[in-house]
Design an enzyme around this catalytic site. Structure first.
Site, PDB file in Angstrom:
ATOM      1  N   HIS A   1       0.878  -1.170   0.000  1.00 50.84           N
ATOM      2  CA  HIS A   1       0.000   0.000   0.000  1.00 50.84           C
ATOM      3  C   HIS A   1       0.916   1.221   0.000  1.00 50.84           C
ATOM      4  O   HIS A   1       2.012   1.168   0.575  1.00 50.84           O
ATOM      5  CB  HIS A   1      -0.833  -0.050   1.282  1.00 50.84           C
TER       6      HIS A   1
ATOM      7  N   ASP B   1       2.948  -4.728   7.941  1.00 47.95           N
ATOM      8  CA  ASP B   1       1.702  -3.961   7.811  1.00 47.95           C
ATOM      9  C   ASP B   1       0.541  -4.944   8.001  1.00 47.95           C
ATOM     10  O   ASP B   1       0.306  -5.804   7.155  1.00 47.95           O
ATOM     11  CB  ASP B   1       1.680  -3.303   6.426  1.00 47.95           C
TER      12      ASP B   1
ATOM     13  N   GLN C   1      -4.703  -5.533   6.803  1.00 47.19           N
ATOM     14  CA  GLN C   1      -5.697  -6.447   6.236  1.00 47.19           C
ATOM     15  C   GLN C   1      -5.633  -7.828   6.873  1.00 47.19           C
ATOM     16  O   GLN C   1      -6.316  -8.744   6.416  1.00 47.19           O
ATOM     17  CB  GLN C   1      -5.497  -6.570   4.713  1.00 47.19           C
TER      18      GLN C   1
ATOM     19  N   LYS D   1     -10.787  -0.568  10.086  1.00 48.50           N
ATOM     20  CA  LYS D   1     -11.043  -1.721   9.211  1.00 48.50           C
ATOM     21  C   LYS D   1     -11.455  -2.946  10.020  1.00 48.50           C
ATOM     22  O   LYS D   1     -11.667  -4.022   9.470  1.00 48.50           O
ATOM     23  CB  LYS D   1      -9.789  -2.047   8.388  1.00 48.50           C
TER      24      LYS D   1
ATOM     25  N   CYS E   1      -4.625   2.418  -3.738  1.00 57.27           N
ATOM     26  CA  CYS E   1      -3.383   2.889  -3.124  1.00 57.27           C
ATOM     27  C   CYS E   1      -2.248   1.885  -3.344  1.00 57.27           C
ATOM     28  O   CYS E   1      -1.353   1.759  -2.497  1.00 57.27           O
ATOM     29  CB  CYS E   1      -3.548   3.176  -1.632  1.00 57.27           C
TER      30      CYS E   1
HETATM   31  C1  LIG Z   1      -2.537  -2.983   3.469  1.00 55.76           C
HETATM   32  C2  LIG Z   1      -2.848  -1.588   3.918  1.00 55.76           C
HETATM   33  N1  LIG Z   1      -1.878  -0.826   4.441  1.00 55.76           N
HETATM   34  C3  LIG Z   1      -2.103   0.426   4.861  1.00 55.76           C
HETATM   35  C4  LIG Z   1      -3.354   0.990   4.778  1.00 55.76           C
HETATM   36  C5  LIG Z   1      -3.535   2.392   5.264  1.00 55.76           C
HETATM   37  O1  LIG Z   1      -4.468   2.453   6.286  1.00 55.76           O
HETATM   38  P1  LIG Z   1      -4.928   3.880   6.845  1.00 55.76           P
HETATM   39  O2  LIG Z   1      -5.328   4.676   5.649  1.00 55.76           O
HETATM   40  O3  LIG Z   1      -6.055   3.571   7.752  1.00 55.76           O
HETATM   41  O4  LIG Z   1      -3.759   4.472   7.539  1.00 55.76           O
HETATM   42  C6  LIG Z   1      -4.396   0.231   4.236  1.00 55.76           C
HETATM   43  C7  LIG Z   1      -5.758   0.788   4.111  1.00 55.76           C
HETATM   44  O5  LIG Z   1      -6.179   1.388   3.165  1.00 55.76           O
HETATM   45  C8  LIG Z   1      -4.140  -1.083   3.794  1.00 55.76           C
HETATM   46  O6  LIG Z   1      -5.099  -1.829   3.262  1.00 55.76           O
END
Ligand SMILES: Cc1ncc(COP(=O)(O)O)c(C=O)c1O
Lengths: 152, 425
Positions: free
Chosen positions: B135, B210, B213, B236, B376
């Site tokens: 991401h 990370d 998910q 989430k 993203c």
């Molecule tokens: C795998 C992953 N990493 C990072 C993020 C970033 O999360 P947030 O926007 O809540 O900081 C997301 C969510 O969109 C994600 O799915």
């Protein structure tokens, strides 16, 4: 349901794009991207010897963005910057209208089909991206209505 | 196994209509919906105990501090962490930046000749390793860190099947940090993070995972990941927006330079210099998000009551069904693993001749909320040579009828655009 968005004219321009990737003597180019969905467009502008605009574009994106670029090139090609300006202004105004504006067909021609897009905030950017690229390229080439066209 | 209809009854939003038809919510990968239990927990706090935490000694301040710290306890047990290893952040993005800035700030301090832990000092000749399926939240902070320090950014690529291509030599003796996504939000792939973290440690590098998910969708024990840091978001996993977690090993958290500075994170303050509190307070500058922490703790309890193993099983079944139904539609191609082995419930696909924006729009017209775009993960899209995808993500409140409605939406898009749209490229 979706018919208000996907007018026949839009689908037709999407399937049969006009003015895409035509070769012109480009004076300036603008590349625009919609970072939320990855749609990309490149618009080139040039000028005919009579001072009218030449427009070419290339890009990839959804039906709305591609059809809008096609309609734009058809509307603007061969117009002077002074003739193009009110069309560009009318399209911008239509996109901001949230579906509340009755578009003027005499000015916008096929572009009136995009009236429904203004009801979908997520899609307005799709319809506008090529028009933004055109304005940007015009500014770079000093081919806007406010500047007097150069002597040939 | 839990009863999906009982679960659905806890989510008021799921009974509303959109565009004149019942809502089918298949975008939990972006953010999940919230059960009344979570909303009630936040409301209860505001109605009964609201005060600033860790400051003041009146009754409400004590109650609020107690509720906030109990929330930390609940969340830490949910992922098998020690309580002091849990730092509250705004979201996963902030947690990742907090670690990136620890490197950046330590490196700046080292340049001033100050005494900092060398594990956080980075520069030309060093490398940071990520993957092509990150991401942007776990990519851009590392690009920035490399740009500031002269370190090199490297990454593992992706196979055609959507798996990590773990080639030797990418992590090597120059590597100081490795950060990897546990479950890809675009491909659904579940990565062998333990193996990668072990590779990082073998060369003396630190590692991060990370968990955005994975924590919402499967049992996760942070101690078993073999990582030094992990970050994820509350929104989430049934929790409120505005709260995320950074997990880190205490030994490291306590020597890292702080990210944000100010009130609440200090030990002693003089006019010319200050010292800082130990973790987690060290990283919680200013008045924190108390109600959100309490809401997130309630979300953890909700998920624990269902059982994370059950949550995972439920989603595995739905994912298998989604993949099977998509495979039946000519012209639909899934981007990511085609079976449920080492795979979670994010299913991305493209429809021949129809841009994802248009697919999503026609699904929306049937009440189906899916995500369209690059999610993203722009480099991941580029890897598969697609401008964007349409993505179905499921959660505890979805069942097969939701997938059926999504499939009907895809078919309606194909009909609308004509099965054989010949769009000149
Ligand atoms: C795998 C992953 N990493 C990072 C993020 C970033 O999360 P947030 O926007 O809540 O900081 C997301 C969510 O969109 C994600 O799915």
């Amino acid at each position: 349901m979706s018919e208000d968005l996907y007018q026949e004219i839009i689908l037709d321009h999407y399937k049969n794009p006009r003015g895409k990737r035509v070769k012109i003597d480009s004076l300036a180019q603008s590349y625009q991207v919609n970072p939320t969905c990855g749609d990309e467009i490149t618009v080139d502008v040039g000028q005919n010897s009579d001072g009218t605009l030449l427009v070419s574009y290339d890009g990839q994106g959804c039906s709305i963005s591609q059809a809008s670029a096609s309609v734009m090139s058809e509307l603007i090609n061969g117009k002077t910057p002074e003739q193009a300006a009110p069309i560009q202004a009318a399209f911008m105004e239509l996109m901001k209208s949230k579906g509340q504006l009755e578009p003027d067909e005499d000015v916008l021609e096929d572009a009136i089909a995009f009236a429904g897009v203004s009801k979908y905030p997520a899609r307005i950017k799709c319809a506008l991206i090529s028009w933004m690229a055109l304005s940007d390229a015009q500014i770079k080439a000093s081919l806007t209505a406010t500047t007097t066209t150069r002597d040939e | 196994m839990f009863d999906v209809n009982e679960v659905r009854a806890d989510f008021p939003i799921l009974s509303r209509s959109v565009r004149g038809v019942p809502l089918v919510y298949l975008d939990s990968g972006a953010t999940s919906q919230k059960p009344t239990q979570v909303l009630d927990a936040e409301r209860f706090f505001y109605e009964n105990s609201n005060a600033v935490v860790h400051r003041g000694a009146h009754a409400l301040a004590e109650e609020a501090t107690d509720a906030y710290e109990r929330a930390r306890q609940t969340i830490s047990s949910f992922v098998g962490a020690q309580v002091d290893e849990i730092v509250f952040t705004k979201n996963a993005t902030e947690g990742i930046n907090l670690v990136a800035y620890a490197f950046s700030n330590a490196t700046d301090k080292a340049r001033q000749g100050l005494d900092v832990d060398q594990r956080f000092v980075i520069g030309p000749g060093d490398s940071i390793v990520v993957t092509e399926m990150e991401h942007h939240a776990n990519l851009v902070p590392w690009q920035e860190l490399c740009a500031k320090t002269g370190a090199q950014l490297r990454w593992f690529g992706i196979t055609d099947e959507g798996r990590l291509d773990i080639q030797p030599g990418i992590i090597d003796s120059t590597t100081k940090f490795v950060s990897v996504v546990h479950q890809s939000n675009l491909l659904g792939t579940i990565n062998p993070v333990r193996e990668i973290m072990d590779m990082a440690h073998a060369v003396g590098a630190l590692g991060m995972v990370d968990l955005c998910q994975s924590v919402p969708h499967m049992p996760v024990n942070v101690q078993e990941l073999g990582a030094d840091f992990a970050s994820w978001s509350g929104h989430k996993m049934l929790g409120p927006t505005g709260i995320g977690i950074l997990w880190g090993r205490t030994e490291l958290l306590n020597i890292m330079p702080p990210f944000l500075t100010g009130g609440s994170m200090i030990e002693m303050v003089h006019m010319d210099q200050s010292t800082y509190a130990p973790a987690p307070q060290r990283f919680e500058a200013g008045v924190p998000m108390v109600a959100q922490a309490i809401g997130l703790a309630r979300a953890c309890e909700y998920l624990s009551d269902l059982g994370m193993e059950n949550v995972f099983q439920h989603e595995q079944e739905l994912t298998a069904y989604t993949l099977a139904e998509l495979a039946k539609i000519p012209g639909v191609r899934v981007i990511g693993p085609l079976d449920t082995r080492d795979r979670g419930s994010a299913v991305s696909f493209v429809v021949d001749g129809i841009h994802p924006h248009d697919v999503g729009h026609l699904m929306d017209a049937m009440g189906v909320a899916v995500r369209v775009g690059h999610h993203c993960c722009w480099p991941t899209c580029r890897r598969f040579d697609v401008p964007a995808t349409t993505r179905i993500t499921t959660y505890i409140y979805n069942d097969k009828s939701d997938i059926d409605q999504a499939i009907a939406g895809i078919k309606s898009a194909q009909e609308f655009f004509g099965a054989s749209v010949a769009v000149s490229a």
